[in-house]
Design a protein around this motif. Sequence first.
Motif, PDB file in Angstrom:
ATOM      1  N   ARG A 236     -47.040  55.020  43.640  1.00 37.13           N
ATOM      2  CA  ARG A 236     -47.832  53.921  44.188  1.00 37.13           C
ATOM      3  C   ARG A 236     -47.895  52.826  43.129  1.00 37.13           C
ATOM      4  NH1 ARG A 236     -52.962  56.998  46.806  1.00 37.13           N
ATOM      5  NH2 ARG A 236     -51.814  58.088  48.406  1.00 37.13           N
ATOM      6  N   ILE A 237     -47.322  51.706  43.448  1.00 38.45           N
ATOM      7  CA  ILE A 237     -47.316  50.586  42.515  1.00 38.45           C
ATOM      8  C   ILE A 237     -48.188  49.486  43.104  1.00 38.45           C
ATOM      9  CG2 ILE A 237     -45.849  48.980  41.217  1.00 38.45           C
ATOM     10  CD1 ILE A 237     -44.806  51.684  40.627  1.00 38.45           C
ATOM     11  N   SER A 238     -49.136  49.025  42.311  1.00 39.32           N
ATOM     12  CA  SER A 238     -50.068  48.037  42.845  1.00 39.32           C
ATOM     13  C   SER A 238     -49.394  46.666  42.973  1.00 39.32           C
ATOM     14  CB  SER A 238     -51.298  47.942  41.943  1.00 39.32           C
ATOM     15  OG  SER A 238     -50.897  47.756  40.620  1.00 39.32           O
ATOM     16  N   PRO A 239     -49.919  45.820  43.888  1.00 36.36           N
ATOM     17  CA  PRO A 239     -49.285  44.516  44.155  1.00 36.36           C
ATOM     18  C   PRO A 239     -49.164  43.625  42.922  1.00 36.36           C
ATOM     19  CG  PRO A 239     -50.978  45.002  45.780  1.00 36.36           C
ATOM     20  CD  PRO A 239     -51.062  46.065  44.760  1.00 36.36           C
ATOM     21  N   GLU A 240     -50.163  43.697  42.016  1.00 34.74           N
ATOM     22  CA  GLU A 240     -50.086  42.807  40.846  1.00 34.74           C
ATOM     23  C   GLU A 240     -48.925  43.197  39.923  1.00 34.74           C
ATOM     24  OE1 GLU A 240     -52.715  44.847  41.404  1.00 34.74           O
ATOM     25  OE2 GLU A 240     -53.736  45.423  39.553  1.00 34.74           O
ATOM     26  N   ILE A 241     -48.526  44.483  39.976  1.00 35.30           N
ATOM     27  CA  ILE A 241     -47.381  44.913  39.168  1.00 35.30           C
ATOM     28  C   ILE A 241     -46.085  44.456  39.846  1.00 35.30           C
ATOM     29  CG2 ILE A 241     -46.138  46.932  38.261  1.00 35.30           C
ATOM     30  CD1 ILE A 241     -48.856  46.398  36.940  1.00 35.30           C
ATOM     31  N   GLU A 242     -46.066  44.541  41.173  1.00 36.34           N
ATOM     32  CA  GLU A 242     -44.853  44.126  41.903  1.00 36.34           C
ATOM     33  C   GLU A 242     -44.448  42.705  41.562  1.00 36.34           C
ATOM     34  OE1 GLU A 242     -45.363  46.714  45.960  1.00 36.34           O
ATOM     35  OE2 GLU A 242     -44.323  44.798  46.035  1.00 36.34           O
ATOM     36  N   ALA A 243     -45.435  41.862  41.314  1.00 39.06           N
ATOM     37  CA  ALA A 243     -45.151  40.456  41.013  1.00 39.06           C
ATOM     38  C   ALA A 243     -44.360  40.311  39.720  1.00 39.06           C
ATOM     39  CB  ALA A 243     -46.454  39.677  40.923  1.00 39.06           C
ATOM     40  N   SER A 244     -44.550  41.255  38.780  1.00 35.62           N
ATOM     41  CA  SER A 244     -43.861  41.108  37.498  1.00 35.62           C
ATOM     42  C   SER A 244     -42.620  41.999  37.382  1.00 35.62           C
ATOM     43  CB  SER A 244     -44.831  41.392  36.345  1.00 35.62           C
ATOM     44  OG  SER A 244     -45.406  42.659  36.516  1.00 35.62           O
ATOM     45  N   LEU A 245     -42.197  42.584  38.484  1.00 30.08           N
ATOM     46  CA  LEU A 245     -40.999  43.425  38.452  1.00 30.08           C
ATOM     47  C   LEU A 245     -39.740  42.555  38.399  1.00 30.08           C
ATOM     48  CD1 LEU A 245     -41.983  46.131  41.049  1.00 30.08           C
ATOM     49  CD2 LEU A 245     -41.413  46.554  38.664  1.00 30.08           C
ATOM     50  N   PRO A 246     -38.649  43.094  37.832  1.00 28.15           N
ATOM     51  CA  PRO A 246     -37.427  42.298  37.778  1.00 28.15           C
ATOM     52  C   PRO A 246     -36.899  42.014  39.181  1.00 28.15           C
ATOM     53  CG  PRO A 246     -36.985  44.562  37.177  1.00 28.15           C
ATOM     54  CD  PRO A 246     -38.467  44.439  37.293  1.00 28.15           C
ATOM     55  N   LYS A 247     -36.104  40.950  39.306  1.00 26.93           N
ATOM     56  CA  LYS A 247     -35.611  40.509  40.618  1.00 26.93           C
ATOM     57  C   LYS A 247     -34.739  41.563  41.323  1.00 26.93           C
ATOM     58  CE  LYS A 247     -36.894  36.018  40.526  1.00 26.93           C
ATOM     59  NZ  LYS A 247     -38.088  36.251  39.722  1.00 26.93           N
ATOM     60  N   TRP A 248     -33.996  42.342  40.500  1.00 30.49           N
ATOM     61  CA  TRP A 248     -32.959  43.179  41.110  1.00 30.49           C
ATOM     62  C   TRP A 248     -33.496  44.297  41.998  1.00 30.49           C
ATOM     63  CZ3 TRP A 248     -32.733  43.962  35.445  1.00 30.49           C
ATOM     64  CH2 TRP A 248     -33.245  45.180  35.043  1.00 30.49           C
ATOM     65  N   TRP A 249     -34.764  44.672  41.829  1.00 31.29           N
ATOM     66  CA  TRP A 249     -35.213  45.815  42.642  1.00 31.29           C
ATOM     67  C   TRP A 249     -35.341  45.451  44.107  1.00 31.29           C
ATOM     68  CZ3 TRP A 249     -39.443  47.128  45.614  1.00 31.29           C
ATOM     69  CH2 TRP A 249     -40.526  46.272  45.568  1.00 31.29           C
ATOM     70  N   HIS A 250     -35.588  44.166  44.398  1.00 34.73           N
ATOM     71  CA  HIS A 250     -35.664  43.736  45.798  1.00 34.73           C
ATOM     72  C   HIS A 250     -34.306  43.931  46.477  1.00 34.73           C
ATOM     73  CE1 HIS A 250     -39.647  42.027  45.588  1.00 34.73           C
ATOM     74  NE2 HIS A 250     -39.326  41.479  44.439  1.00 34.73           N
ATOM     75  N   ARG A 251     -33.240  43.669  45.698  1.00 38.54           N
ATOM     76  CA  ARG A 251     -31.890  43.714  46.273  1.00 38.54           C
ATOM     77  C   ARG A 251     -31.461  45.143  46.605  1.00 38.54           C
ATOM     78  NH1 ARG A 251     -30.829  39.715  42.281  1.00 38.54           N
ATOM     79  NH2 ARG A 251     -29.732  41.157  40.949  1.00 38.54           N
ATOM     80  N   ARG A 252     -32.118  46.116  45.956  1.00 35.51           N
ATOM     81  CA  ARG A 252     -31.729  47.507  46.198  1.00 35.51           C
ATOM     82  C   ARG A 252     -32.137  47.955  47.610  1.00 35.51           C
ATOM     83  NH1 ARG A 252     -34.467  50.129  42.161  1.00 35.51           N
ATOM     84  NH2 ARG A 252     -33.053  49.434  40.563  1.00 35.51           N
ATOM     85  N   GLY A 253     -33.122  47.282  48.162  1.00 36.05           N
ATOM     86  CA  GLY A 253     -33.534  47.586  49.525  1.00 36.05           C
ATOM     87  C   GLY A 253     -34.537  48.725  49.621  1.00 36.05           C
TER      88      GLY A 253
END
Lengths: 124, 197
Positions: free
Chosen positions: B26-43
């Motif tokens: 479980r990753i909180s939303p405030e952490i998601e904001a600082s994640l690297p761009k590439w994880w979105h692309r993984r789907g």
Amino acid sequence: MQLEKDPLGYLLRNKAGFAILEFLNDGKARPPREVRHTLGLHPQTLKEAVDHLNGLGLVSLMVPPGSKPRRVGRGVALPIELRVTRSGQEVFQLAEEVASDIRSRVRRHEKTLPAATVDRWLPA
Amino acid sequence: MAAGVKVVPVILVIGPTKWRSRYRARISPEIEASLPKWWHRRGDPVPWPVDMRACLADALRKEHQPATIMEAEAQRRTSPLETGFFLELLEKLPVGRFFAFWPRGANPAGLLWEFPLLVERAGTPPVTPDTVHVFPQDGVGDWDPETGLFEFTEKGYRTTYQRDISRCGFQIWRWSDYPTLIEIVRRVGRYAPPVKR
């Protein structure tokens, strides 16, 4: 565990945390048992305070190099020692100065302050 | 390298790459904001441990502490072997400290491969008890104030490797959730500067 934002505020409010940092302030790594016995702390009090100090980056749980692991149940346990960090020493020094100032002010107004405040800062 | 240029040792954030099958953190939303761009692309709807490592390195860089993860240094690779690449990085960056991210529910294969490589160099800079910092999440391990022992409590870890890492000597920083982890990593990064090489 909810971490405090301000290490100085935590130290001034928490007597056990202050005492642990005072004991470790010489920079030597010490086993938890020695800290607990010397300061006369309940194991759970020690754990809560050390976990908090660890989370604040003031005390590290250190696995000394070459320490002998022990088998426990189906796993392994490593002996740890508690060690103050450089930041821990700096924050403690500051807390000690503030505490000393508070003590002298409480002493000056001892008769007019609430008993709980006097007991907290000027223990018999 | 130009003469007179000061080389600042880098913090290498090591640790697992993936979760175990069927485990989702479980990753909180405030952490998601600082994640690297590439994880979105993984789907994948949930970031992987490698994304969290990148996030930690980013948090350290914001504290003006040079930090990276192995995956972000692919352009430096000359060795075809993973082990060779890891050892190359130690010299090329150069690495001054190791921050081992150890979350609950991760596939520990990567970490259990990296630890023995460090153990091999135990006692020689940059692998000293002052420079190796391990960040286990609550549930991976805990310490007992009565016995003074730190026990790995998550099931399925290889005890042989755990025995090995005690040879190295390291510091443990426990955490419960991701915002707390980032705060602890920042503090340790800021307050425990690397030992001079």
